[in-house]
Design an enzyme around this catalytic site. Structure first.
Site, mmCIF file in Angstrom:
data_model
loop_
_atom_site.group_PDB
_atom_site.id
_atom_site.type_symbol
_atom_site.label_atom_id
_atom_site.label_comp_id
_atom_site.label_asym_id
_atom_site.label_seq_id
_atom_site.Cartn_x
_atom_site.Cartn_y
_atom_site.Cartn_z
ATOM 1 N N ASP A 180 67.793 32.096 43.170
ATOM 2 C CA ASP A 180 68.626 33.179 42.645
ATOM 3 C C ASP A 180 69.496 32.640 41.501
ATOM 4 O O ASP A 180 70.023 31.524 41.583
ATOM 5 C CB ASP A 180 69.517 33.751 43.750
ATOM 6 C CG ASP A 180 70.150 35.074 43.326
ATOM 7 O OD1 ASP A 180 69.474 36.110 43.443
ATOM 8 O OD2 ASP A 180 71.303 35.033 42.854
ATOM 9 N N GLU B 95 67.372 39.391 40.091
ATOM 10 C CA GLU B 95 67.407 38.049 39.523
ATOM 11 C C GLU B 95 66.948 36.989 40.531
ATOM 12 O O GLU B 95 67.200 35.796 40.352
ATOM 13 C CB GLU B 95 68.832 37.698 39.053
ATOM 14 C CG GLU B 95 69.874 37.556 40.142
ATOM 15 C CD GLU B 95 70.561 38.872 40.503
ATOM 16 O OE1 GLU B 95 71.669 38.822 41.054
ATOM 17 O OE2 GLU B 95 69.977 39.952 40.234
ATOM 18 N N ASP C 227 67.562 40.220 30.246
ATOM 19 C CA ASP C 227 66.098 40.243 30.428
ATOM 20 C C ASP C 227 65.442 39.008 29.821
ATOM 21 O O ASP C 227 64.478 38.464 30.371
ATOM 22 C CB ASP C 227 65.505 41.507 29.812
ATOM 23 C CG ASP C 227 65.780 42.755 30.643
ATOM 24 O OD1 ASP C 227 66.224 42.596 31.811
ATOM 25 O OD2 ASP C 227 65.557 43.876 30.134
ATOM 26 N N ASN D 141 75.317 39.508 32.825
ATOM 27 C CA ASN D 141 74.749 40.752 32.282
ATOM 28 C C ASN D 141 75.836 41.639 31.692
ATOM 29 O O ASN D 141 75.661 42.248 30.635
ATOM 30 C CB ASN D 141 74.003 41.520 33.378
ATOM 31 C CG ASN D 141 72.491 41.380 33.233
ATOM 32 O OD1 ASN D 141 72.008 40.908 32.204
ATOM 33 N ND2 ASN D 141 71.762 41.780 34.256
#
Length: 496
Positions: free
Chosen positions: A371, A414, A388, A379
């Protein structure tokens, strides 16, 4: 002869019987034979039929050999009849009956009419030299007319049978190929099966299917009939090279050429080839490859055969298109659209299969759950576009850090997962640490993050089958818990 004419076996049988009867009818007057001339003509006659029958002439097509055979027999045996006195008995009528019938069946009705006219020309001289002119002439007329009629009907039956056989072959081949439109065992297996169907249907010595690579501008062999695997694996032609290259260059022109002087084919097929016929393969009006038919003899196919090859070529294009669409759909079904890794569903399917194999082979299996640390805050700060890009780059990093036998998947968001079949604790730890350290370099790879004061790290949890659990869900949960423990410790951790 049988391969030459179709009725060759019957021709040879009829020829031997006819000539045996002719010679038998004239044995009674053997003392009157001109033995010197007969002894010269007989070997020439035998040699003519041998060269054009058992051994084909090295040059000249089937029809040329047939014409030479018919006219040669007509001239030689007519002279022979003259020198053994055969013009005065039934042998004359019997021989010319045979020659008219043969020319009608093997050549054409027009050839039969020509032989009929020549035979009548000789007959007029013969019958007028005998006592019963009218009776002899009527006998000749009935015999010759009968030969012409019989030959014509035999030829019509032969033509109809040939057309019917061709149509049956055509429908059977197209049916077999069309059945593969919904059959998806893999491109190579499909093309292998098709090449066998094409080769056997056409009666070719060899068949080769080649596909065109636009980027490399070359044709590569993919499947073949009558050729070795070595040829299929190594035969490549540049654009405009060879007959196949010409077809690609000319946008699909059908080509049939003598290849006796093309060294590229002679080296490849041990110098056995004489002709090649090439059909383009289309996909949405675009030439994507070629279907090549090779022959070891001077063989040129009829327009019907070329049409059949063209139809089979179009079917092959349809099959390749379906196969391409199927692979695209299949890829979308098992792959994550953003990262190109296996998706969540495929991850569980793969994990289930690998655990089954590990149990059967008594091997260990390790699972990594990965992770990205603090990704939500990242983000929010840099935006989803950059986020992305990070996901894509980390996916590439994971793929480049694992073994060839391992499987990487995007578990969701993620979070990533890696399955390590047949591994031990040391191997799993090394792979995990390689991923962890390589991910740290992501900042320098993505343009928008260069020079930014930001660290991208991951936390990794490791579980083992069967040591941690025999259950798939528990195995994932254990690795997941350990991963979150690493995140709670500040991230950039590996917990096993």
């Amino acid at each position: 002869m049988k391969k030459e004419f179709g009725y060759g076996a019957y021709y040879r049988f009829f020829m031997l019987i006819t000539f045996a009867i002719v010679l038998g009818l004239n044995l009674v007057n053997i003392r009157d034979w001109s033995l010197g001339i007969v002894g010269t003509l007989l070997p020439i006659w035998i040699l003519l039929n041998y060269m054009l029958g058992v051994k084909e002439m090295p040059r000249g097509g089937r029809m040329n050999r047939a014409w030479i055979k018919i006219i040669g027999n007509f001239i030689l045996f007519s002279i022979l009849l003259y020198y053994i006195g055969g013009y005065t008995n039934l042998s004359y009528t019997l021989f010319h009956f045979f020659i008219i019938l043969s020319s009608t069946v093997l050549l054409s009705p027009y050839a039969g009419l020509l032989m009929l006219g020549l035979s009548f020309g000789i007959a007029l001289k013969v019958v007028f030299s005998q006592a019963y002119i009218l009776d002899n002439f009527i006998i000749h007329s009935y015999a010759y007319g009968g030969a012409m009629v019989i030959g014509y009907f035999i030829r019509m039956e032969k033509t109809q049978k040939s057309k019917l056989d061709h149509k049956v072959r055509e429908l059977d081949a197209l049916y077999k190929i069309s059945k593969m439109i919904d059959y998806f065992p893999g491109t190579e297996e499909i093309l292998d099966k098709i090449s066998v169907i094409v080769g056997e249907t056409i009666g070719a010595a060899m068949c080769l299917i080649m596909l065109y690579d636009e980027e490399r501008e070359c044709l590569t062999a993919k499947a073949g009939y009558g050729v070795s695997k070595e040829v299929i694996n190594n035969f490549t032609l540049r654009k405009s090279e060879g007959i196949e290259g010409e077809v690609i260059e000319n946008r699909g022109q059908i080509t049939c050429k003598d290849i006796g002087n093309l060294a590229i084919y002679q080296r490849l097929f041990d110098g056995k080839l004489e002709t090649v016929t090439v059909i383009p393969l289309y996909l949405r009006n675009k030439v994507i490859g070629t279907l090549s038919i090779y022959d070891t003899k001077d063989k040129h196919y009829s327009s019907e055969d070329i049409d059949l090859l063209d139809m089979m070529g179009s079917r092959i294009g349809m099959i390749l298109e379906n196969d391409k669409l199927y692979k695209q759909i299949h890829t979308k079904a098992i792959m994550d659209g953003l990262t190109g890794l296996y998706n969540h569903k495929q991850f569980y399917d793969r994990l289930k299969q690998e655990i089954h194999d590990a149990k059967r082979n008594e091997h260990q299996l390790y699972l990594l759950m990965i992770d990205i640390d603090r990704f939500k805050a990242f983000n929010d700060h840099y935006g989803h576009v950059v986020g992305d890009q990070v996901l894509v780059q980390i996916a590439e990093t994971i793929k480049g850090s694992i073994r060839e036998t391992d499987y990487a998947a995007r578990y969701g968001g993620e979070e990533f997962a890696v399955i390590l079949p047949n591994a031990d604790h040391e191997t799993a730890s090394k792979v995990a640490d390689r991923i962890r350290s390589n991910v740290k370099k992501t900042t320098n790879i993505i343009d928008q993050l260069r020079g930014e004061d930001v660290d991208i790290t991951v936390s990794i949890g490791i579980s083992c089958y069967p040591d941690c659990s025999n259950d798939i869900v528990n195995l994932v949960d254990i690795a997941d818990v350990r991963m979150y423990k690493g995140k709670a410790m500040g991230g950039d951790q590996i917990i096993a």
